[in-house]
Every structure is written in structure tokens, then in C-alpha cells.
Design a protein around this motif. Structure first.
Motif: not given
Length: 295
Positions: A210-213, A201-202, A192-196, A221-223
Motif C-alpha cells: 500500500r502506497i499512501y499519499w 491508500p493512494f 498533484y493528485h487529490d488525497k484519497p 514536498t521537500q523539493v
């Protein structure tokens, strides 16, 4: 750009506390102070100097001497400072716990008579990590690359000459092997990392992507939703090995929103070895490594 370079210069050389004496001649230089508490027991019998490159402290005499070098004013003050420090200390070995620092790979080219060693300190991948932007260079050589496993060693040797040695995790190696396991639980390793804030972008890749959270954590999330159902069906307790040391913060809330039915427990990170103790005592361990790709 110039503004960014000036900001880095200020953070590394102006703002930090100063050392006023020249570094002493020593057997070993630890490149980057991060991880020194882990390396210290292995270096207890040697004379050691630490070169800080992230602003923990700066050696003022080395900085003054570095400022007399042409490369200092041609856009590479950190390398000029590093070279002066190495020349004054005259070590036999330079070691770092930060294996993904590309600047370290080029030290051997400038100081071929000094052995260089890096120790892998975490998972390595492509997305947002060193294998995503590393390119092969004739300047890259590390005498001994101490890595977690053979696969990452082979990957490093695609870009860097030198010998890779598989040692596992240096942190986990310090712990006695656990012989008793909890049979009624399954351990999930949190990334886990906090959302920007807002729509930031993450992170931004070296090529501008750009890679987003939400994009990065979609697989996790799916796992977790699958594990929620699986633990109910199999009467298992889901234990979360947390990244943070806050037992009631954002990280725990993230899991609380995803896990709707199973019995679960969030275990915060209490010290540098707590995660490894949990791993060793778990019968089943699950993690999602999103650094190798996100498609």
C-alpha cells in the motif's frame, strides 16, 4: 474475483452506447480511443477504425460474435472481442497511444502478419506504473515502440521484443520551438493528485504493498520547500505548471500551504498543449518523478 470481473464486463460491454453495424475493413486500427485526437492528423490519409476498450462504445455485432468464442467464457472476454474486431477489419497496422497497456503487447503473437505500433504517452517508471509489474513473456512483441528517449526504449526491450524508435513526445513535437525564455522565473511541473478519503491508500501495488499519499508526495514536498527559499534568495518567481484546469481548486491550495515566502503563480492546464508551451518557454524546469521509487 468474480464480482470484479462482472463489474468490468458491465462497464465495458453493457453500459456503453452501441454501434449496430460491423466495423469496416480499414488500413489502421487505433487500439483504445484515448488519444485519438492526437493521432488523427497522422492518420488522415488512411481508412481507420477505432476499437474502444474502456467503455466509450461497444460494437454489438463484434460482441455477439465474440460471445461464441470459448475464450470469451474462460475469463478473457476483452481479448475475444478484440480478436473478432481485428479479424473483421483486417488492418495492415494496429496502433495505440496507450503504451502501458500490457494486453496490446500480445496482439502480434496472435496476428503476426499485422504490424503493431505503440506511442509513449507519458513518463514511465516502476512505482504504480508498467515497469513495476511487467514481466518478460514470449507472447510480448511490438514491431515499433515509439518512445520519448533511448533509456525507456532499452527498458521496454527487456520485456518486449521489437524495435524501439526514439521520437520524443509526439505532443511536444507539434509545437514550434520557442526561442525566447523568461529569465526571472523557474517552472515547476506539478504531479498533484487529490488525497484519497480517510486512511485509504493512494494506490495498491500488484504485490499488495500500500502506497499512501503522504509517502508518495514526500519528495515533492521537500523539493518545494527548498525551492521556496531558493527563489527568495535568487529573486526568482516560481511558476507552477498545473495538472488540473481549475485555477482555484485543491491543487492550488496544496501549493499555497507549502510556499510561504516566494513570489509564485499557479498556471492551470488549459488544453492538451498548454503544459508543453510552458516547458518550451522556461529557462529552468523542475519536476519530481516519484514513480521510480519511494524509499
Amino acid at each position: 474475483n468474480l464480482k470484479s470481473k462482472l463489474s468490468i464486463f458491465y462497464a465495458i460491454f453493457v453500459l456503453p452506447p452501441k454501434q449496430w453495424k460491423l466495423p469496416k475493413r480499414s488500413d489502421v486500427i487505433v487500439y483504445d480511443a484515448s488519444g485519438m485526437e492526437i493521432l488523427a492528423p497522422y492518420l488522415a490519409d488512411y481508412r481507420v477504425e477505432i476499437i474502444s476498450i474502456r467503455g466509450e462504445f461497444v460494437n454489438l455485432p463484434c460482441l455477439i460474435l465474440a460471445s461464441l468464442k470459448l475464450k470469451f467464457w474462460k475469463g478473457n472476454p476483452i481479448q475475444a472481442y478484440t480478436d473478432v474486431f481485428i479479424q473483421l477489419v483486417s488492418p495492415k497496422v494496429i496502433v495505440t497511444f496507450i503504451d502501458n497497456n500490457v494486453a496490446f503487447y500480445a496482439i502480434s503473437k496472435r496476428f503476426p502478419y499485422i504490424k503493431t505500433i505503440f506511442i509513449q504517452n507519458g513518463l514511465r517508471g516502476e512505482l504504480g506504473d508498467v515497469f513495476g509489474y511487467l514481466t518478460k513473456s514470449d507472447d510480448f512483441h511490438v514491431d515499433y515502440m515509439l518512445v520519448h528517449g533511448n533509456a525507456v526504449g532499452r527498458y521496454y526491450r527487456k520485456f518486449i521484443t521489437g524495435e524501439s524508435v526514439t521520437i520524443g513526445s509526439i505532443k511536444n513535437n507539434k509545437l514550434a520551438k520557442c526561442t525566447e525564455y523568461e529569465s526571472n522565473s523557474i517552472l515547476f511541473i506539478s504531479q498533484y493528485h487529490d488525497k484519497p478519503e480517510a486512511d485509504a491508500p493512494f494506490w495498491v501495488e500488484h504485490d499488495g504493498r500500500r502506497i499512501y499519499w503522504n509517502q508518495f508526495f514526500e519528495a515533492e514536498t521537500q523539493v518545494l520547500k527548498f525551492m521556496d527559499k531558493w527563489c527568495i534568495q535568487n529573486n526568482k518567481v516560481l511558476k507552477i505548471c498545473g495538472r488540473s484546469n481549475d485555477g482555484e481548486g485543491h491543487e492550488k491550495n496544496y501549493f499555497a500551504q507549502l510556499l510561504s515566502g516566494c513570489s509564485w503563480e499557479f498556471i492551470p492546464n488549459s488544453d492538451m498543449y498548454s503544459s508543453y508551451k510552458l516547458l518550451d518557454s522556461a529557462e529552468i524546469v523542475v519536476t519530481v518523478d516519484s514513480t521510480l521509487g519511494y524509499e
